[in-house]
Design an enzyme around this catalytic site. Structure first.
Site, mmCIF file in Angstrom:
data_model
loop_
_atom_site.group_PDB
_atom_site.id
_atom_site.type_symbol
_atom_site.label_atom_id
_atom_site.label_comp_id
_atom_site.label_asym_id
_atom_site.label_seq_id
_atom_site.Cartn_x
_atom_site.Cartn_y
_atom_site.Cartn_z
ATOM 1 N N ASN A 1 0.789 -1.017 0.107
ATOM 2 C CA ASN A 1 -0.036 0.029 0.164
ATOM 3 C C ASN A 1 1.048 1.279 -0.028
ATOM 4 O OD1 ASN A 1 -2.173 -1.855 -0.002
ATOM 5 N ND2 ASN A 1 -2.510 -1.575 2.206
ATOM 6 N N HIS B 1 5.945 -0.383 -2.579
ATOM 7 C CA HIS B 1 5.296 0.231 -3.950
ATOM 8 C C HIS B 1 5.098 1.952 -3.631
ATOM 9 C CE1 HIS B 1 2.916 -3.381 -5.300
ATOM 10 N NE2 HIS B 1 4.351 -3.717 -5.615
ATOM 11 N N CYS C 1 9.100 21.645 -10.639
ATOM 12 C CA CYS C 1 9.909 22.047 -9.649
ATOM 13 C C CYS C 1 10.819 23.225 -10.252
ATOM 14 C CB CYS C 1 11.102 20.853 -9.893
ATOM 15 S SG CYS C 1 12.343 21.068 -9.135
ATOM 16 N N CYS D 1 13.488 23.604 -11.180
ATOM 17 C CA CYS D 1 14.429 23.193 -12.395
ATOM 18 C C CYS D 1 13.371 23.123 -13.682
ATOM 19 C CB CYS D 1 14.974 22.025 -12.253
ATOM 20 S SG CYS D 1 14.250 20.425 -12.589
ATOM 21 N N GLU E 1 -12.071 -13.425 1.325
ATOM 22 C CA GLU E 1 -12.379 -14.490 0.533
ATOM 23 C C GLU E 1 -11.223 -15.471 -0.077
ATOM 24 O OE1 GLU E 1 -14.610 -12.384 -2.675
ATOM 25 O OE2 GLU E 1 -12.597 -11.721 -3.718
#
Ligand code: NAD
Ligand code: ZN
Length: 249
Positions: free
Chosen positions: A102, A119, A148, A150, A215
């Site tokens: 998550n 992740h 950003c 930049c 399940e």
């Protein structure tokens, strides 16, 4: 719902010192964050490659940005539930490692201390050109992609389809799963690789696996025990049982 525990599981829970929780989107469902697959899953309505990939972002940055803004908003408005809290409370009794797929930061907000986020984390962002990191508080909400200093586009620090997982965290997760006494597999369909290798690898090393899901899943057949119920119902009962067993130990 009151859980039925097998004697084998109780013996292990009593003796165990190290626990690992391998979690997926299902553990956050009761906090109100939709899962991807299964009934009511988001992927029934949208295609993952269009939103959660670098190609998708380059092709339609506004859409992807908006989708992540939407998910951030959901995450910020939710709270960890009793299932997340039971995992962090188990630290009173065990050495606990959370390995999560998550990106919602809920394990941290629930107080868990050792967390590997395979992740990434939605509350972090970085510049695609210079890699500068941006905290949640620096992100402006709106439909325009933020840039950003930049000039580079800012993207969420999550692992998209086709991207590598953070290698150090993945290796540390594999190790923790192999070395623990019980590996709990909670709220994951266990079909997203390479993350899904974590339970498989532990099993191959003779590990003991306990599933918590509403399940049966593709991983059910490799489980030593399965608890069918919601994470919010099942995990607090496991915590209560563990407290009882450890007290009498
Ligand atoms: P998934 O959506 O593929 O599967 C969810 C699983 O949770 C299913 O097996 C379902 O039966 C189970 N489930 C649903 N409600 C539950 C409940 N209340 N208690 C216990 N189990 C429940 O999720 P996945 O396996 O994590 O893989 C999907 C990918 O999606 C991951 O890579 C993850 O990064 C990402 N994702 C993350 C979030 C989040 O951060 N909260 C949300 C959606 C998707
Ligand atoms: Zn930059």
């Amino acid at each position: 719902m009151s859980l039925e525990f097998t004697q084998d599981f109780l013996d292990r829970l009593k003796r165990a010192e190290r626990l690992v929780f391998f979690t997926g989107a299902g553990i956050s469902a009761e906090s109100g964050i939709p899962t991807f697959r299964g009934k009511d899953g988001i992927w029934n309505k949208m295609r993952p490659e269009e939103l959660a990939s670098i190609d998708g972002f380059m092709k339609n940055p506004e859409l992807v940005w908006e989708w992540y803004q939407h998910r951030r908003k959901i995450v910020n408005e939710t709270q960890p539930h009793d299932g997340h809290k039971a995992i962090s409370a188990l630290e009173e009794l065990y050495d606990v490692t959370v390995v999560t797929q998550n990106v919602d930061n809920l394990h941290r907000r629930a107080g868990s201390r050792r967390i590997y986020e395979l992740h990434g984390n939605l509350t972090r962002n970085f510049c695609m050109d210079c890699r500068t990191e941006f905290a949640e508080s620096e992100i402006e909400y709106g439909s325009k992609v933020m840039r950003c200093k930049c000039g580079g586009m800012i993207r969420p620090d999550v692992v998209w389809f086709g991207e590598m997982l953070p290698q150090d965290e993945f290796l540390a997760s594999e190790q923790a799963a192999r070395d623990c006494d019980i590996l709990f597999v909670v709220g994951t369909s266990a079909v997203v690789y390479p993350a899904a290798y974590i339970p498989i690898g532990a099993k191959q090393e003779g590990g003991y696996l306990a599933e918590v899901n509403i399940e049966p899943t593709d991983a059910t057949r490799i489980m030593d025990v399965s608890f069918f119920g919601t994470a919010g119902e099942v995990l607090p009962q496991i915590l209560a049982k563990a407290r009882e067993l450890k007290k009498s130990a």
